[in-house]
Design a protein around this motif. Structure first.
Motif, mmCIF file in Angstrom:
data_model
loop_
_atom_site.group_PDB
_atom_site.id
_atom_site.type_symbol
_atom_site.label_atom_id
_atom_site.label_comp_id
_atom_site.label_asym_id
_atom_site.label_seq_id
_atom_site.Cartn_x
_atom_site.Cartn_y
_atom_site.Cartn_z
ATOM 1 N N GLU A 79 -4.787 1.422 8.065
ATOM 2 C CA GLU A 79 -5.923 2.006 8.796
ATOM 3 C C GLU A 79 -5.440 2.790 10.016
ATOM 4 O O GLU A 79 -6.033 3.810 10.378
ATOM 5 C CB GLU A 79 -6.933 0.928 9.219
ATOM 6 C CG GLU A 79 -7.440 -0.003 8.111
ATOM 7 C CD GLU A 79 -8.107 0.692 6.929
ATOM 8 O OE1 GLU A 79 -8.098 1.922 6.837
ATOM 9 O OE2 GLU A 79 -8.649 -0.044 6.063
ATOM 10 N N GLU A 129 -15.662 -0.189 2.192
ATOM 11 C CA GLU A 129 -14.519 0.565 1.680
ATOM 12 C C GLU A 129 -14.779 1.003 0.240
ATOM 13 O O GLU A 129 -14.318 2.066 -0.182
ATOM 14 C CB GLU A 129 -13.237 -0.269 1.786
ATOM 15 C CG GLU A 129 -12.818 -0.493 3.240
ATOM 16 C CD GLU A 129 -11.619 -1.412 3.399
ATOM 17 O OE1 GLU A 129 -11.568 -2.449 2.700
ATOM 18 O OE2 GLU A 129 -10.750 -1.103 4.236
ATOM 19 N N GLU A 159 -7.054 2.764 0.209
ATOM 20 C CA GLU A 159 -8.360 2.090 0.148
ATOM 21 C C GLU A 159 -8.582 1.386 -1.193
ATOM 22 O O GLU A 159 -9.230 0.349 -1.262
ATOM 23 C CB GLU A 159 -9.510 3.064 0.407
ATOM 24 C CG GLU A 159 -9.564 3.615 1.813
ATOM 25 C CD GLU A 159 -9.606 2.547 2.907
ATOM 26 O OE1 GLU A 159 -10.014 1.404 2.653
ATOM 27 O OE2 GLU A 159 -9.196 2.882 4.026
ATOM 28 N N HIS A 162 -7.319 -1.965 -0.774
ATOM 29 C CA HIS A 162 -8.159 -2.806 0.086
ATOM 30 C C HIS A 162 -9.374 -3.324 -0.688
ATOM 31 O O HIS A 162 -9.768 -4.471 -0.562
ATOM 32 C CB HIS A 162 -8.624 -2.023 1.332
ATOM 33 C CG HIS A 162 -7.498 -1.396 2.115
ATOM 34 N ND1 HIS A 162 -7.701 -0.497 3.127
ATOM 35 C CD2 HIS A 162 -6.143 -1.563 2.020
ATOM 36 C CE1 HIS A 162 -6.532 -0.118 3.627
ATOM 37 N NE2 HIS A 162 -5.574 -0.751 2.955
#
Ligand SMILES: [Fe+2]
Ligand SMILES: [Fe+2]
Length: 266
Positions: A79, A129, A159, A162
């Motif tokens: 991030e 996300e 992402e 994630h």
């Protein structure tokens, strides 16, 4: 799952300096450049919230779950890079960033302040996300220059990981703890009911996405831009419903919860 994802994440770290060709000439009409700056500004703000959520929980994870700690630490670093590349693209031609809205900030505040790890990971990774994956894919397609396309693409790769971890973690949790789904549902409802959240997506960001999808302000382009933004919102909703169903929510509840997700996307 966590050890494998951590190894993957550690192997896929990229440097903002070398992964993007910052010297590519970018010479866009003023209104398109301003739209890019506005979208980048919005992304920076959201990436910062996405950084804070795992960072807050790092110190609270039991040392036995080493790989989860490592994975979240890399996620924080991801991030930080996203913040950097989006800021650098915003400031490539413009001396200042775009606007930020009180509604957007209030919505992110409700995310950052969720104090239960499973609930925070649900709101952030599965819903927020997850929704951003579609937004980044949209930017990869509609970016008006190669630098914008590249930074969106780089962030999208991270992402995916994630989201994958959030969904896998919560699918497993809700399998062993059937009561979890009720708490997840309550978390979405609570966030939806929080004051100011209903303010939704900053108008400047909304307009900027429309201009990027349209490629300009003439009426024919704007009409097709509208259709593309509608398709983006549909894709976001479909994605959220699919991920909610992976956590065991029946289709009708998944649709209901997806509709309650913040209009600010994250
Ligand atoms: Fe990110
Ligand atoms: Fe992320």
């Amino acid at each position: 799952m966590a050890p494998r994802l951590y190894a993957h994440a550690a192997n896929r770290q990229w440097s903002p300096d070398t992964a993007v060709d910052w010297h590519t000439p970018v010479d866009l009409p003023d209104d398109i450049e301003a739209a890019v700056v506005q979208v980048m500004t919005y992304l920076v703000e959201n990436e910062q919230a996405a950084l804070l959520v795992p960072a807050r929980f790092l110190g609270r994870i039991h040392p036995h779950f080493r790989e989860v700690v490592q994975l979240l630490a890399v996620q924080v670093a991801d991030e930080a890079r996203h913040m950097e590349v989006f800021t650098r693209r915003a400031l490539l031609r413009s001396p200042t960033l775009g606007s930020s809205s009180a509604g957007g900030r209030a919505s992110l505040w409700t995310l950052v302040h969720e104090s239960d790890f499973s609930l925070a990971s649900f709101l952030l990774s599965v819903l927020g996300e997850g929704t951003f994956l579609d937004l980044l894919a949209f930017l990869v397609v509609h970016a008006p220059d190669p630098v914008t396309r590249r930074v969106a693409w780089l962030a999208m790769q991270d992402e995916r990981r994630h989201v994958l971890f959030g969904v896998a973690h919560l699918a497993e949790q809700s399998r062993v703890d059937p009561g979890l789904r009720d708490r997840l549902r309550a978390a979405v409802e609570r966030r939806h009911d929080a004051p100011l959240d209903t303010a939704g997506l900053n108008d400047d960001v909304s307009d900027a996405l429309l201009v990027l999808a349209a490629g300009g302000w003439n009426p024919t382009s704007i009409a097709s831009g509208h259709r593309r933004v509608q398709a983006l919102r549909q894709a976001m909703d479909d994605g959220r419903r699919r991920r909610l169903e992976r956590l065991g929510f029946p289709a009708d509840e998944a649709a209901e919860l997806s509709a309650l997700h913040t209009r600010n996307f994250m």
